[in-house]
Design an enzyme around this catalytic site. Structure first.
Site, PDB file in Angstrom:
ATOM      1  N   SER A  37       0.816  -1.217   0.000  1.00 56.30           N
ATOM      2  CA  SER A  37       0.000   0.000   0.000  1.00 56.30           C
ATOM      3  C   SER A  37       0.852   1.271   0.000  1.00 56.30           C
ATOM      4  O   SER A  37       1.626   1.512  -0.907  1.00 56.30           O
ATOM      5  CB  SER A  37      -0.959  -0.028   1.191  1.00 56.30           C
ATOM      6  OG  SER A  37      -1.877   1.032   1.138  1.00 56.30           O
ATOM      7  N   ASP A  77      -2.023   6.731  -3.735  1.00 53.56           N
ATOM      8  CA  ASP A  77      -1.016   6.070  -2.916  1.00 53.56           C
ATOM      9  C   ASP A  77      -0.369   4.951  -3.739  1.00 53.56           C
ATOM     10  O   ASP A  77      -0.650   4.800  -4.933  1.00 53.56           O
ATOM     11  CB  ASP A  77      -1.605   5.562  -1.596  1.00 53.56           C
ATOM     12  CG  ASP A  77      -2.494   4.335  -1.759  1.00 53.56           C
ATOM     13  OD1 ASP A  77      -2.957   4.075  -2.881  1.00 53.56           O
ATOM     14  OD2 ASP A  77      -2.737   3.638  -0.748  1.00 53.56           O
ATOM     15  N   ASP A 115      -0.548   1.645  -4.022  1.00 51.83           N
ATOM     16  CA  ASP A 115      -1.310   0.596  -4.702  1.00 51.83           C
ATOM     17  C   ASP A 115      -2.632   1.107  -5.265  1.00 51.83           C
ATOM     18  O   ASP A 115      -3.442   0.326  -5.767  1.00 51.83           O
ATOM     19  CB  ASP A 115      -1.558  -0.588  -3.765  1.00 51.83           C
ATOM     20  CG  ASP A 115      -2.474  -0.257  -2.602  1.00 51.83           C
ATOM     21  OD1 ASP A 115      -2.497   0.918  -2.172  1.00 51.83           O
ATOM     22  OD2 ASP A 115      -3.170  -1.164  -2.105  1.00 51.83           O
ATOM     23  N   ASP A 125      -5.427   2.458  -3.961  1.00 45.64           N
ATOM     24  CA  ASP A 125      -6.751   2.356  -3.354  1.00 45.64           C
ATOM     25  C   ASP A 125      -7.104   3.579  -2.507  1.00 45.64           C
ATOM     26  O   ASP A 125      -8.210   3.664  -1.957  1.00 45.64           O
ATOM     27  CB  ASP A 125      -6.906   1.067  -2.536  1.00 45.64           C
ATOM     28  CG  ASP A 125      -5.933   0.973  -1.363  1.00 45.64           C
ATOM     29  OD1 ASP A 125      -5.078   1.861  -1.218  1.00 45.64           O
ATOM     30  OD2 ASP A 125      -6.037  -0.008  -0.595  1.00 45.64           O
TER      31      ASP A 125
END
Length: 437
Positions: free
Chosen positions: A90, A230, A232, A234
């Protein structure tokens, strides 16, 4: 501990290595028949990909989606594969990697509950290592991006507004960048090539130092607003035309307002959000539903109550229309709708929702998290209404606050909101003194 409530996460080679990836793949391969796997652009994610897939194919069939974002993983898995996995950490710094997983309904798995109890570590032999090195990923390839791109380009109107986008050198430099190139006719892209070293800044939408690039780009180029992904993809962060950062709860309120213009239904918000969020939802004929923090809990709740939308203080935005999971690009769409309907700049629109004074999330490293929470409860138990949905929330006459343990880091997190700035500052000091003592 690498097994978290929401995902598996740790430092590459120190916490997560080839043996771990292989062992994890071996386990999920026994549990699920058809598994779709993708990875973000992190160095550790790429390194662990082959041993993970090698473990899966001992017992199951695997489909490789390439370098993708987490929303694309959810979209690609939904109603098509028994399990979807993305290797990602993430928004964490570059040395981290990990695994996020979801089932055929795009509902996340909780590794601490659903993976850890059955996990067994195996050690790769030299022969297996050689076979992993020679694994042909191209032969496992599956295209999930085309349908994702089609869905979003059909559901988001093109705009000629001048908008800046910071891809943070992350996973959105692939499919999401291609989609935005079609939607945004007047755009400025920065940090828009994939690089697992994140040369510009950490891929985090919440840290102010990570938003300097997008703030400067917006102001220097007179953009109407800017957005940042960000690592990744999401989470999405936004800054207005003046370079001011819009908090996740303000964005939740704006998006909720737009959604409720079209359909009345349930809208979920996490307990850190400003009181303005449930107020706006109720005012516009919707039903506000408060939830604990975390995408695992929010997605399950959205399915259970058939919610139209959910917003988190941490810049996660979930939509029923896409499958009850995060879609930063649909969030962008509703911000564009608000600009069109209001006919005002984003700074003026956001002011309409800034009724209260919110501290933002403040983190504390403490020796004993439970003891700190108990001390706070004892201090306020006779003067405030107490709720224990996630940590402890206390609702008092002219302020409220929540203190909870982080699900992903060894931290105590505080969010406080008050009717006026003086009360906010006074109560912040009061609670900080309790925690620090």
């Amino acid at each position: 501990m690498v097994f978290k409530a929401y995902d598996i996460r740790g430092i590459y080679e120190k916490d997560l290595d080839d043996n771990f990836a292989y062992s994890l793949g071996k386990l999920v391969g026994k549990k699920y028949e058809r598994i779709m796997v993708g990875n973000d652009i992190r160095i550790g994610s790429k390194k662990l990909l082959k041993p993970f897939i090698y473990g899966i194919i001992e017992n199951s069939k695997v489909y490789y989606a390439g370098e993708i974002s987490t929303p694309l993983m959810y979209f690609g898995t939904l109603k098509k594969f028994d399990l979807g996995v993305i290797l990602t950490a993430s928004h964490n710094p570059k040395e981290y990697t990990g695994f996020k997983m979801c089932d055929i309904n795009a509902i996340p798995l909780s590794p601490v509950d659903e993976i850890k109890p059955d996990f067994e570590m195996f050690k790769l032999s030299d022969t297996q290592k050689e076979e992993i090195e020679n694994l042909d990923l191209e032969s496992l390839k599956v295209d999930i991006s085309s349908e994702y791109s089609k869905f979003l380009t059909e559901n988001i109107e093109k705009t000629n507004r001048k908008i800046a986008v910071d891809f943070a050198n992350g996973a959105t430099t692939h499919a999401e960048k291609e989609i935005l190139e079609k939607i945004l006719e007047n755009k400025i892209f920065i940090n828009d090539f994939p690089d697992g070293n994140f040369p510009a800044h950490e891929p985090d939408t919440l840290k102010k130092e990570c938003l300097i690039d997008i703030i400067n780009t917006v102001k220097e180029n007179s953009c109407e607003f800017g957005l940042i992904f960000d690592g990744d993809g999401d989470r999405i962060g936004m800054v207005d035309e003046e370079g001011e950062i819009l908090a996740g709860d303000i964005l939740t309120a704006i998006i909720s307002n737009e959604i409720l213009n079209d359909v009345k239904g349930k809208i979920v918000y996490d307990l850190r959000c400003s009181k303005i969020v449930p107020e706006i939802i109720s005012k516009n004929g919707g039903t506000p539903v408060k939830t604990r923090v975390g995408h695992y809990f929010i997605k399950k709740l959205m399915h259970e109550i058939d919610a139209e939308f959910a917003g988190e203080f941490s810049n996660h935005f979930y939509f029923k229309s896409v499958g009850y999971f995060e879609s930063p690009l649909l969030a962008l769409n509703y911000i564009l709708k608000a600009l069109e309907r209001e006919g005002k700049p984003l700074s003026e629109i956001s002011k309409m929702y800034k009724k209260y004074f919110h501290s933002g999330e403040i983190n504390f490293k403490v020796v004993d998290q439970n003891k700190s929470i108990e001390s706070i409860e004892k201090k306020y138990e006779n003067i405030c209404k107490i709720e224990k949905l996630d940590g402890i929330s206390l609702y008092c006459d002219d302020f409220w606050f929540n203190v909870r343990s982080s699900n992903t880091e060894p931290l105590l997190r505080l969010n406080l909101e008050a009717e006026n700035e003086k009360t906010m500052n006074d109560k912040l000091k009061e609670i900080k003194d309790i925690i620090n003592s």
